[in-house]
Design a protein around this motif. Structure first.
Motif, PDB file in Angstrom:
ATOM      1  N   ARG A 101      -2.524  -4.219  -4.725  1.00  0.00           N
ATOM      2  CA  ARG A 101      -2.985  -3.006  -5.404  1.00  0.00           C
ATOM      3  C   ARG A 101      -2.413  -1.759  -4.746  1.00  0.00           C
ATOM      4  O   ARG A 101      -1.914  -0.856  -5.416  1.00  0.00           O
ATOM      5  N   ARG A 102      -2.463  -1.707  -3.420  1.00  0.00           N
ATOM      6  CA  ARG A 102      -1.948  -0.526  -2.726  1.00  0.00           C
ATOM      7  C   ARG A 102      -0.424  -0.456  -2.783  1.00  0.00           C
ATOM      8  O   ARG A 102       0.144   0.630  -2.827  1.00  0.00           O
ATOM      9  N   LEU A 103       0.253  -1.601  -2.771  1.00  0.00           N
ATOM     10  CA  LEU A 103       1.707  -1.591  -2.942  1.00  0.00           C
ATOM     11  C   LEU A 103       2.089  -0.982  -4.289  1.00  0.00           C
ATOM     12  O   LEU A 103       3.042  -0.206  -4.393  1.00  0.00           O
ATOM     13  N   LYS A 104       1.311  -1.313  -5.324  1.00  0.00           N
ATOM     14  CA  LYS A 104       1.574  -0.744  -6.647  1.00  0.00           C
ATOM     15  C   LYS A 104       1.288   0.749  -6.660  1.00  0.00           C
ATOM     16  O   LYS A 104       2.058   1.539  -7.224  1.00  0.00           O
ATOM     17  N   GLU A 105       0.186   1.164  -6.026  1.00  0.00           N
ATOM     18  CA  GLU A 105      -0.138   2.588  -5.950  1.00  0.00           C
ATOM     19  C   GLU A 105       0.953   3.355  -5.200  1.00  0.00           C
ATOM     20  O   GLU A 105       1.274   4.495  -5.552  1.00  0.00           O
ATOM     21  N   GLY A 106       1.517   2.724  -4.167  1.00  0.00           N
ATOM     22  CA  GLY A 106       2.579   3.353  -3.389  1.00  0.00           C
ATOM     23  C   GLY A 106       3.949   3.238  -4.018  1.00  0.00           C
ATOM     24  O   GLY A 106       4.927   3.745  -3.476  1.00  0.00           O
ATOM     25  N   MET A 107       4.020   2.543  -5.171  1.00  0.00           N
ATOM     26  CA  MET A 107       5.267   2.383  -5.932  1.00  0.00           C
ATOM     27  C   MET A 107       6.352   1.678  -5.121  1.00  0.00           C
ATOM     28  O   MET A 107       7.544   1.962  -5.265  1.00  0.00           O
ATOM     29  N   VAL A 108       5.932   0.743  -4.252  1.00  0.00           N
ATOM     30  CA  VAL A 108       6.893  -0.041  -3.469  1.00  0.00           C
ATOM     31  C   VAL A 108       7.554  -1.053  -4.394  1.00  0.00           C
ATOM     32  O   VAL A 108       6.889  -1.833  -5.073  1.00  0.00           O
ATOM     33  N   ALA A 109       8.884  -1.034  -4.421  1.00  0.00           N
ATOM     34  CA  ALA A 109       9.635  -1.940  -5.291  1.00  0.00           C
ATOM     35  C   ALA A 109      10.176  -3.139  -4.543  1.00  0.00           C
ATOM     36  O   ALA A 109      10.379  -4.203  -5.138  1.00  0.00           O
ATOM     37  N   ASP A 157      -1.744   3.966   4.690  1.00  0.00           N
ATOM     38  CA  ASP A 157      -1.421   2.615   4.230  1.00  0.00           C
ATOM     39  C   ASP A 157      -0.269   2.682   3.239  1.00  0.00           C
ATOM     40  O   ASP A 157       0.297   3.755   2.995  1.00  0.00           O
ATOM     41  N   VAL A 158       0.069   1.546   2.635  1.00  0.00           N
ATOM     42  CA  VAL A 158       1.267   1.475   1.784  1.00  0.00           C
ATOM     43  C   VAL A 158       1.121   2.236   0.473  1.00  0.00           C
ATOM     44  O   VAL A 158       2.109   2.392  -0.260  1.00  0.00           O
ATOM     45  N   SER A 159      -0.062   2.725   0.170  1.00  0.00           N
ATOM     46  CA  SER A 159      -0.255   3.486  -1.069  1.00  0.00           C
ATOM     47  C   SER A 159       0.243   4.920  -0.949  1.00  0.00           C
ATOM     48  O   SER A 159       0.333   5.633  -1.954  1.00  0.00           O
ATOM     49  N   LYS A 160       0.609   5.357   0.252  1.00  0.00           N
ATOM     50  CA  LYS A 160       0.853   6.781   0.508  1.00  0.00           C
ATOM     51  C   LYS A 160       2.321   7.207   0.448  1.00  0.00           C
ATOM     52  O   LYS A 160       2.622   8.380   0.657  1.00  0.00           O
TER      53      LYS A 160
END
Length: 408
Positions: free
Chosen positions: A83-91, A331-334
């Motif tokens: 969920r946080r990876l998606k919020e952070g737009m990590v591809a 975290d990774v969402s930022k």
């Protein structure tokens, strides 16, 4: 007087509204950029946390959202979930197959294999959202398809057990970079602690066998990762490598004099060879203290850009392998907030694209091109053995072929 005060208060309120609107515009711009190009992070230690907390058992691992899940919600080491990876737009994420130094000369190869197995099982379990990727083109395709490109990086040269054959098999299993050392020297390379006051280098950089490791990585198409190595090792590796090298999670020594960071003269050499430094977020590498901010991270990015150039900087936060994070980058969402901050510093959208992922893709493609050229030249696998003198006196369990055939 009351009217004057009222006008001042109103002016301050309007200023805040305008600033908030501008900040919102920049964040929206950052998100738009990350829809167009893949955001690639060079280093995440989640696999080791799964080993620590779950003994590599994935049956009850709820990767969708770990924020309310025990033990992840109660530890300072957890920063990553789908969920946080998606919020952070990590591809695209390089997952670290980390091997602790205490396993060197013991079961380090087995541990590396187990961590690679874990990463592959994690990706397979979440195949709707993740896909194992081993090429630069694969990253681009996964971004178009809306799935998280998952890549494997092996952290610690002791994971190869001083064997080029093991290195080749790690590549076959999907590893696309090897960090030449961790926090310990290998028999063929010095780590960054060798640069600390009072320490004596074991080798003074790379041994001849270490140089063979680098050249075999070139032949395979595996990226050479110089995070954690000593400065002489950095220079030796950049001097011998036919392909650009990476620093998967390091920062600028000029801003924080940690031995884990890259000095300016190495940054300039990196630029001439086409490599990339992926900036770590760990406060002790950013501010040389237990506290840092998003703005401090941006300063390291700007420093590398100033010294090496915009084509030689990327992101390698190190989440889940750090117990402290910068304020604003918890975290990774930022990640979008970091890119929005850089937009306020005058970065163009094209420059943000390079930082986010295009620089790493360029390096990856260059590594693949060197592999193809070496194959076209007919260069066969390197089969050098590490000299026995390099491992004499070490507590090293090693099969001795000569003993096997010795007369009773």
């Amino acid at each position: 007087m009351r009217m004057v005060m009222g006008v001042m208060v109103l002016g301050q309120l309007l200023t805040r509204i305008l600033l908030a609107a501008h900040a919102g515009d920049r964040l929206a711009a950052a998100r738009r950029i990350l829809r167009d190009v893949p955001l690639i992070d060079g280093h995440n230690d989640l696999p080791w946390n799964i080993r620590k907390f779950l003994k590599n058992q994935l049956r009850d691992f709820r990767f969708d959202d770990l924020r309310e899940s025990h033990p992840w919600s109660n530890t300072v080491w957890s920063h990553t979930d789908l969920r946080r990876l998606k919020e952070g737009m990590v591809a695209a994420q390089f997952w670290s197959a980390y091997v602790p130094c205490s396993s060197q000369h013991l079961d380090s190869v087995q541990l590396a294999l187990e961590q690679i197995d874990l990463i592959r099982r994690l990706v397979n379990k979440h195949s709707q959202n993740m896909i194992l990727v081993t090429t630069a083109e694969g990253i681009e395709q996964a971004h178009k398809d809306g799935r998280l490109a998952s890549l494997i990086g092996v952290e610690g040269g002791h994971a190869v057990g001083t064997s080029l054959a093991v290195l080749r098999m790690l590549y076959e299993l999907g590893a696309r970079y090897l960090t030449l050392t961790h926090t310990c020297n290998t028999p063929w390379a010095d780590c960054s602690t060798a640069d600390e006051p009072g320490q004596v280098p074991q080798i003074g950089g790379l041994s001849n066998f270490g140089k063979s490791i680098v050249l075999e990585m070139n032949r395979l198409g595996m990226m050479v990762d110089l995070s954690h190595v000593s400065v002489p090792t950095m220079l030796d590796a950049m001097g011998i490598s036919r392909a650009p090298v990476i620093f998967s999670h390091s920062s600028a020594h000029a801003l924080c004099n940690s031995s884990r960071n890259v000095p300016d003269h190495a940054l300039r050499l990196l630029a001439t060879s086409g490599g990339i430094v992926m900036i770590s977020f760990y406060p002790h590498f950013i501010s040389c203290s237990g506290r840092s901010t998003l703005q401090d991270v941006a300063a390291h990015i700007n420093h590398v850009r100033k010294v090496a150039g915009i084509d030689h900087v990327g992101i390698g936060a190190g989440y889940d392998g750090i117990n402290l994070t910068p304020t604003g980058l918890e975290d990774v969402s930022k990640y979008p907030e970091l890119f929005a901050e850089l937009l306020t510093k005058g970065w163009s959208e094209k420059d943000i694209q390079k930082l986010a992922g295009l620089n790493l893709i360029r390096v990856f493609k260059s590594v693949e091109q060197v592999r193809d050229r070496m194959a076209a030249e007919g260069i066969e696998p390197f089969n050098d053995d590490i000299p026995e003198n390099d491992i004499i006196g070490r507590d090293y369990c090693r099969y001795n072929l000569r003993q096997q055939f010795a007369k009773p």
